[in-house]
Design an enzyme around this catalytic site. Structure first.
Site, short mmCIF file in Angstrom:
data_model
loop_
_atom_site.label_atom_id
_atom_site.label_comp_id
_atom_site.label_asym_id
_atom_site.label_seq_id
_atom_site.Cartn_x
_atom_site.Cartn_y
_atom_site.Cartn_z
N GLU A 289 0.83 -1.22 0.00
CA GLU A 289 0.00 0.00 0.00
C GLU A 289 0.86 1.26 0.00
O GLU A 289 0.42 2.31 -0.47
CB GLU A 289 -0.93 0.02 1.23
CG GLU A 289 -2.20 -0.77 1.03
CD GLU A 289 -3.27 -0.49 2.08
OE1 GLU A 289 -3.01 0.21 3.07
OE2 GLU A 289 -4.39 -1.00 1.90
N HIS A 310 9.27 -26.54 -1.44
CA HIS A 310 8.66 -27.70 -2.11
C HIS A 310 7.47 -27.28 -2.97
O HIS A 310 6.72 -28.12 -3.44
CB HIS A 310 8.26 -28.75 -1.08
CG HIS A 310 9.44 -29.25 -0.30
ND1 HIS A 310 10.10 -30.41 -0.61
CD2 HIS A 310 10.13 -28.69 0.73
CE1 HIS A 310 11.13 -30.57 0.23
NE2 HIS A 310 11.16 -29.53 1.04
N LYS A 424 -14.12 -0.37 -4.10
CA LYS A 424 -15.25 -0.01 -3.22
C LYS A 424 -16.36 0.64 -4.03
O LYS A 424 -17.54 0.33 -3.83
CB LYS A 424 -14.79 0.95 -2.12
CG LYS A 424 -13.85 0.33 -1.11
CD LYS A 424 -13.54 1.31 0.00
CE LYS A 424 -12.43 0.79 0.89
NZ LYS A 424 -11.90 1.80 1.79
O1 PA5 Z 1 -3.63 1.01 5.80
C1 PA5 Z 1 -4.79 1.39 5.62
O2 PA5 Z 1 -5.11 2.58 5.73
C2 PA5 Z 1 -5.89 0.40 5.29
O3 PA5 Z 1 -5.42 -0.87 5.08
C3 PA5 Z 1 -6.90 0.36 6.42
O4 PA5 Z 1 -6.25 -0.03 7.59
C4 PA5 Z 1 -8.04 -0.59 6.12
O5 PA5 Z 1 -8.64 -0.27 4.90
C5 PA5 Z 1 -9.10 -0.53 7.22
O6 PA5 Z 1 -9.55 0.76 7.37
P1 PA5 Z 1 -10.33 1.24 8.64
O7 PA5 Z 1 -9.46 1.09 9.83
O8 PA5 Z 1 -10.68 2.67 8.36
O9 PA5 Z 1 -11.57 0.38 8.75
#
Ligand code: PA5
Length: 447
Positions: A289, A310, A424
């Site tokens: 990310e 393996h 989303k």
């Molecule tokens: O790193 C991030 O921002 C995302 O992976 C969030 O942690 C994830 O989408 C969950 O979001 P939230 O804590 O708002 O539910």
């Protein structure tokens, strides 16, 4: 006084990389940007000094809440996804006996996870299993609006209320969310749930050392003070005043960027300890990310050896040469077990008799390292003394700091994730969420 890093031993001698003075300067400048807050995404740098800002009082408050939940419950269900889930899951798996549930006497509640998928079967089977146990819920969402955990929370909240009544259910739910925004914050305020705050300037994937990770881990009996102490030491050991040659995060970041520039587009994080499998998952989110944007970024993948030798071993040894490996190596196991001698020796293993299993594992690691480097897969080794809370805290901060530096070296904002929104929008349109009417028509026409 600056504390020297004695926990993480980074070895890049088999990476084939020589870090030039220019790259050293760039890595030092990138590290400085994280501290002087002049780089992209500078409103999400709360994690940089997070370990040193954790007070004994805040740890006590988390421990007290954990003790309260432990006293009430056989099972604690942590609801969250992505950064609101993976850090706790990674540390918990690393610290747990995988066969714990087979022991007759358990040493505390069992911590389970929900809301990290939208599987009807997973959720149903969880609800079914909970019927036989007292339980509490820790619901975690920074935005407070994420669909997956929201669905799981709706179902588990209803189950708690049916079973215990509304007032007691509210004592069995703890919310960890934004201090002011989001549906979860509103719900927690209205229902009077005990609440912990995720700081505004700490993004999800950097939040494991906030209550997001610390509360679930404390309920599982993990020594969170030690986890934080490890991270605090690494915060000091990777500060902007630390020379490049002594800063493992800067060296790791520089090395992986040089490998990327040389065409190594995929990094395999791996270890020889199956307990670290979820550390791989946490790391993949952190790096994927943070760096995968603008058509750039090392693809973070993972392996657990020797099992994956393996299955993936053939490709790694002889497939396309776009890989490098980073191995989290554990110097010492907690237990002692040797290979026994056998009078008949029908399996031919007597040559190993008397050897510790860990020695066999270590020889596998060294043998693989040489085979893979011979085959054109550069190797970075990150060694920790053993798997414990202190080393895991150090490892977490080591990787976080390296990720920030690495993202800046790559030239991206490591603290946003604009690409996560695309799926989303489509999902909401397909589910006919109010406000998505036009998008619903358009997407249905494409199916
Ligand atoms: O790193 C991030 O921002 C995302 O992976 C969030 O942690 C994830 O989408 C969950 O979001 P939230 O804590 O708002 O539910």
């Amino acid at each position: 006084m600056m504390k020297k890093n004695e926990t993480i031993k980074l070895d890049i001698s088999k990476s084939g990389v020589t870090i030039s003075a220019a790259m050293q300067e760039r890595a030092e400048a990138a590290n400085a940007l994280l501290h002087n807050k002049q780089g992209a995404g500078n409103d999400f740098l709360g994690w940089v000094h997070l370990p040193s800002s954790i007070t004994p009082a805040s740890l006590e408050a988390i421990e007290a809440e954990a003790a309260r939940l432990r006293a009430k419950s056989d099972v604690i269900v942590c609801i969250g996804i992505g950064g609101s889930y993976l850090g706790a899951k990674a540390v918990l798996e690393a610290m747990s006996d995988p066969f714990r549930l087979l022991h007759k006497q358990l040493d505390g509640p069992t911590v389970l996870f929900a809301g990290q998928n939208i599987s009807e079967d997973y959720t149903c089977e969880l609800l079914e299993a909970l019927k036989e146990h007292s339980f509490a819920v820790i619901v975690i969402s920074k935005s407070g609006t994420t669909t997956e955990p929201a669905i799981a929370f709706r179902l588990l909240k209803a189950e708690l209320e049916r079973r215990y009544g509304k007032a007691e259910a509210a004592q069995r739910i703890v919310a960890i969310t934004d201090q002011a925004r989001g549906a979860l914050k509103t719900l927690a305020t209205n229902e009077g749930y005990p609440t912990f705050v995720i700081p505004d300037d700490v993004g999800g994937r950097y939040s494991v050392l906030t209550p997001v990770g610390l509360l679930p881990l404390a309920t599982a009996g993990v020594n969170i003070a030690e986890l934080v102490r490890g991270a605090q030491e690494m915060e000091q050991a990777t500060g902007p005043e630390v020379p490049f040659a002594e800063n493992p995060s800067a060296i790791y970041a520089a090395t992986r960027n040089l490998l990327y520039d040389a065409g190594k587009k995929i990094e395999l994080l791996g270890s020889y300890e199956p307990k670290l499998q979820y550390l791989n998952e946490w790391w993949k989110q952190l790096y994927g990310e943070s760096e995968g944007k603008e058509g750039k970024g090392i693809f973070p993948a993972s392996v657990t050896y020797t099992a994956d030798l393996h299955s993936m071993g053939q490709y790694i040894q002889e497939g396309e040469r776009h890989l490098f490996e980073t191995i989290v190596s554990v110097a010492a196991p907690h237990h002692r077990l040797t290979v026994e001698s056998d009078a008949e020796n029908l399996d031919g293993l007597n040559y190993l008799a008397g050897k510790r299993i860990s020695e066999v594992n270590r020889m596998a690691e060294l043998g693989v390292q040489l085979a893979h480097t011979d085959g054109g897969v550069p190797n970075i080794r990150v060694e920790i003394p053993q798997i414990d809370a202190h080393a895991l805290g150090a490892l977490i901060y080591f990787f976080e700091k390296a990720c920030g530096i690495s993202g800046y070296l790559l030239g991206v904002n490591p603290f946003n994730q604009p690409g996560v929104e695309a799926y989303k929008k489509n999902m909401f349109a397909l589910l006919e969420k109010p406000g998505y009417e036009e998008a619903t028509k358009a997407i249905k026409a494409r199916l």
